[in-house]
Design a protein around this motif. Structure first.
Motif, PDB file in Angstrom:
ATOM      1  N   ALA A 102      98.147  66.146 118.734  1.00  0.00           N
ATOM      2  CA  ALA A 102      96.970  65.502 119.307  1.00  0.00           C
ATOM      3  C   ALA A 102      97.392  64.479 120.359  1.00  0.00           C
ATOM      4  O   ALA A 102      98.450  63.853 120.265  1.00  0.00           O
ATOM      5  N   ALA A 103      96.564  64.327 121.374  1.00  0.00           N
ATOM      6  CA  ALA A 103      96.839  63.341 122.413  1.00  0.00           C
ATOM      7  C   ALA A 103      96.627  61.936 121.857  1.00  0.00           C
ATOM      8  O   ALA A 103      95.781  61.719 120.973  1.00  0.00           O
ATOM      9  N   PRO A 104      97.362  60.964 122.365  1.00  0.00           N
ATOM     10  CA  PRO A 104      97.153  59.577 121.937  1.00  0.00           C
ATOM     11  C   PRO A 104      95.933  58.978 122.629  1.00  0.00           C
ATOM     12  O   PRO A 104      95.371  59.588 123.547  1.00  0.00           O
ATOM     13  N   PRO A 105      95.510  57.793 122.245  1.00  0.00           N
ATOM     14  CA  PRO A 105      94.423  57.122 122.964  1.00  0.00           C
ATOM     15  C   PRO A 105      94.878  56.691 124.353  1.00  0.00           C
ATOM     16  O   PRO A 105      96.064  56.744 124.681  1.00  0.00           O
ATOM     17  N   HIS A 106      93.953  56.276 125.146  1.00  0.00           N
ATOM     18  CA  HIS A 106      94.265  55.719 126.466  1.00  0.00           C
ATOM     19  C   HIS A 106      94.956  54.370 126.295  1.00  0.00           C
ATOM     20  O   HIS A 106      94.536  53.531 125.493  1.00  0.00           O
ATOM     21  N   PHE A 107      96.047  54.173 127.059  1.00  0.00           N
ATOM     22  CA  PHE A 107      96.789  52.916 126.989  1.00  0.00           C
ATOM     23  C   PHE A 107      96.551  52.091 128.243  1.00  0.00           C
ATOM     24  O   PHE A 107      96.482  52.622 129.352  1.00  0.00           O
ATOM     25  N   ASP A 108      96.485  50.778 128.043  1.00  0.00           N
ATOM     26  CA  ASP A 108      96.415  49.823 129.144  1.00  0.00           C
ATOM     27  C   ASP A 108      97.548  48.816 129.001  1.00  0.00           C
ATOM     28  O   ASP A 108      98.039  48.561 127.884  1.00  0.00           O
ATOM     29  N   VAL A 109      97.949  48.241 130.130  1.00  0.00           N
ATOM     30  CA  VAL A 109      98.955  47.187 130.098  1.00  0.00           C
ATOM     31  C   VAL A 109      98.463  46.048 129.203  1.00  0.00           C
ATOM     32  O   VAL A 109      97.311  45.636 129.280  1.00  0.00           O
ATOM     33  N   GLU A 123     103.981  47.333 128.428  1.00  0.00           N
ATOM     34  CA  GLU A 123     104.247  46.630 129.684  1.00  0.00           C
ATOM     35  C   GLU A 123     103.837  47.446 130.897  1.00  0.00           C
ATOM     36  O   GLU A 123     103.529  46.883 131.942  1.00  0.00           O
ATOM     37  N   ALA A 124     103.850  48.785 130.753  1.00  0.00           N
ATOM     38  CA  ALA A 124     103.454  49.647 131.874  1.00  0.00           C
ATOM     39  C   ALA A 124     103.200  51.049 131.342  1.00  0.00           C
ATOM     40  O   ALA A 124     103.757  51.458 130.307  1.00  0.00           O
ATOM     41  N   VAL A 125     102.330  51.771 132.033  1.00  0.00           N
ATOM     42  CA  VAL A 125     102.164  53.210 131.823  1.00  0.00           C
ATOM     43  C   VAL A 125     102.853  53.878 132.996  1.00  0.00           C
ATOM     44  O   VAL A 125     102.498  53.648 134.162  1.00  0.00           O
ATOM     45  N   LEU A 126     103.859  54.707 132.711  1.00  0.00           N
ATOM     46  CA  LEU A 126     104.828  55.147 133.723  1.00  0.00           C
ATOM     47  C   LEU A 126     104.510  56.526 134.292  1.00  0.00           C
ATOM     48  O   LEU A 126     105.132  57.526 133.924  1.00  0.00           O
ATOM     49  N   ASP A 127     103.536  56.608 135.162  1.00  0.00           N
ATOM     50  CA  ASP A 127     103.231  57.844 135.899  1.00  0.00           C
ATOM     51  C   ASP A 127     102.820  59.003 135.009  1.00  0.00           C
ATOM     52  O   ASP A 127     102.763  60.150 135.473  1.00  0.00           O
ATOM     53  N   HIS A 128     102.570  58.739 133.742  1.00  0.00           N
ATOM     54  CA  HIS A 128     102.068  59.754 132.827  1.00  0.00           C
ATOM     55  C   HIS A 128     101.389  59.014 131.682  1.00  0.00           C
ATOM     56  O   HIS A 128     101.916  58.007 131.193  1.00  0.00           O
ATOM     57  N   PRO A 129     100.226  59.467 131.243  1.00  0.00           N
ATOM     58  CA  PRO A 129      99.477  58.697 130.240  1.00  0.00           C
ATOM     59  C   PRO A 129     100.176  58.562 128.892  1.00  0.00           C
ATOM     60  O   PRO A 129      99.783  57.716 128.085  1.00  0.00           O
ATOM     61  N   ARG A 130     101.210  59.352 128.651  1.00  0.00           N
ATOM     62  CA  ARG A 130     101.922  59.283 127.364  1.00  0.00           C
ATOM     63  C   ARG A 130     103.298  58.630 127.483  1.00  0.00           C
ATOM     64  O   ARG A 130     103.993  58.487 126.481  1.00  0.00           O
ATOM     65  N   LEU A 131     103.695  58.243 128.690  1.00  0.00           N
ATOM     66  CA  LEU A 131     105.017  57.646 128.900  1.00  0.00           C
ATOM     67  C   LEU A 131     104.851  56.154 129.144  1.00  0.00           C
ATOM     68  O   LEU A 131     104.243  55.743 130.137  1.00  0.00           O
ATOM     69  N   ASP A 216     104.898  68.204 126.321  1.00  0.00           N
ATOM     70  CA  ASP A 216     104.073  68.242 127.533  1.00  0.00           C
ATOM     71  C   ASP A 216     104.919  68.812 128.664  1.00  0.00           C
ATOM     72  O   ASP A 216     105.996  68.288 128.963  1.00  0.00           O
ATOM     73  N   ALA A 217     104.452  69.877 129.292  1.00  0.00           N
ATOM     74  CA  ALA A 217     105.269  70.569 130.296  1.00  0.00           C
ATOM     75  C   ALA A 217     105.640  69.657 131.455  1.00  0.00           C
ATOM     76  O   ALA A 217     106.783  69.691 131.951  1.00  0.00           O
ATOM     77  N   SER A 218     104.706  68.821 131.904  1.00  0.00           N
ATOM     78  CA  SER A 218     105.008  67.960 133.046  1.00  0.00           C
ATOM     79  C   SER A 218     106.010  66.880 132.685  1.00  0.00           C
ATOM     80  O   SER A 218     106.852  66.501 133.509  1.00  0.00           O
ATOM     81  N   LEU A 219     105.955  66.385 131.459  1.00  0.00           N
ATOM     82  CA  LEU A 219     106.948  65.403 131.012  1.00  0.00           C
ATOM     83  C   LEU A 219     108.297  66.067 130.757  1.00  0.00           C
ATOM     84  O   LEU A 219     109.346  65.522 131.107  1.00  0.00           O
ATOM     85  N   ASP A 220     108.279  67.230 130.130  1.00  0.00           N
ATOM     86  CA  ASP A 220     109.538  67.935 129.864  1.00  0.00           C
ATOM     87  C   ASP A 220     110.277  68.249 131.156  1.00  0.00           C
ATOM     88  O   ASP A 220     111.512  68.275 131.184  1.00  0.00           O
TER      89      ASP A 220
END
Length: 345
Positions: A102-109, A123-131, A216-220
């Protein structure tokens, strides 16, 4: 519990596929590795111990369950211990395949992540909502929290919950890896003693082995992440001596290849010290240090398999993969092994 005679890291009947510099292949018992080594060879392994880098918890703003997998940090320096890169998952655990999690919730700094006894801040969301870039408190609190609450990162192909000792190689030292440098499971003290008796040199480096899959294919596609490493003066001396004498250098695992080829840079010798491996090794890479890799078996299109293209051409690797399938080699980190020499010429 597995019987003591068959530890998960050293399966009974473990096999080794030997691929020489001409692309010739043969299957041996993995115990036959010693007979493929020669006096004067230098074997280099990664002595990183594996952290319990999987942390179950809650995203405080939404109270949603999450799993956080620590995946990297900027250096091996002790003062940099409280900041990490992490990959987030939603509800569930390793029993579900990563691509089905399952996807995680939306993260904010600034979001607070409650991870058992530990608290982390985004501290940051790094160009991908799960990173995420995350920050913990003091190093002492982090170690205590990891020991009390963390679990080894695990995947669905191993059904039994892993303990920390399952992911430590026999030469494990500093706990800086996120997943085990699993090629080192081949090593044991009996093999090391036999190597010494036969005049085969052995040394270690420390490389923070990262995660192998995010689901996640884009993260992998971004793997491997940048990974810090350290080469001691003793290890650098042994490696440079082997280079000068044109001795064969055998890397135990992809992390060792990545560290040594980064460390040589444009120089003729390796410098000791701390550094960050930030390159990808693939078809176009000219290997300047490593002659042969001892590795687990890796599935095509993964970053680990991509690294093997620096050693052998596509035809050889296709035949190798066919042989692994034909001979029922076990894949993943607790499986069988391959000894792959750099192609001649």
């Amino acid at each position: 519990m597995l019987a003591a005679t068959a530890p998960i890291q050293r399966p009974l009947g473990a096999k080794l596929l030997h691929v020489d510099e001409l692309g010739r292949m043969r299957v041996l018992p993995r115990a036959g590795l010693i007979d493929l080594l020669e006096a004067g060879d230098l074997v280099v392994a990664n002595d990183a111990a594996t952290m319990p880098a999987s942390l179950q918890g809650v995203h405080a703003p939404t109270r949603s369950p999450i799993e956080l997998r620590l995946a990297g940090r900027r250096s091996l320096a002790s003062e940099d211990l409280h900041r990490f890169i992490a990959v987030a998952f939603g509800a569930g655990d390793y029993r579900t395949r990563t691509e089905h999690r399952a996807a995680p919730p939306h993260f904010d700094v600034g979001d607070v992540l409650e991870l058992g006894p530990l608290t982390a801040h985004v501290e940051a969301v790094l160009d991908h909502p799960r990173l995420l870039a995350i920050r913990f408190g003091s190093p002492a609190a982090l170690w205590a929290g990891l020991a009390a609450h963390g679990r080894p990162i695990q995947y669905a192909h191993v059904s039994q919950p892993l303990e920390l000792w399952d992911v430590w190689t026999p030469i494990a030292g500093m706990p800086v890896a996120y997943e085990p440098p699993s090629a080192g499971f081949v090593l044991d003290w009996q093999l090391l003693a036999a190597m010494r008796h036969r005049g085969i040199e052995f040394t270690t480096i420390t490389h923070a082995a990262g995660i192998s899959s995010t689901g996640d294919a884009s993260l992998d596609a971004r793997l491997p992440f940048d990974e810090p490493y350290e080469i001691s003066f003793t290890a650098a001396t042994a490696i440079n001596r082997a280079l000068t004498r044109k001795r064969r250098i055998i890397a135990v695992g992809t992390t060792v290849v990545r560290a040594l080829e980064h460390a040589i840079g444009g120089r003729e010798s390796i410098r000791p010290g701390l550094a960050m491996a930030d390159q990808r090794i693939a078809t176009a890479t000219r290997l300047r240090v490593v002659d042969t890799i001892l590795s687990g078996t890796h599935e095509p299109r993964t970053s680990h398999h991509e690294l093997l293209h620096a050693f052998a051409g596509p035809d050889t690797l296709t035949r190798m993969d066919e042989a692994l399938n034909r001979e029922d080699f076990r894949t993943h980190e607790f499986g069988d092994s391959v000894l792959l020499a750099k192609r001649a010429g």
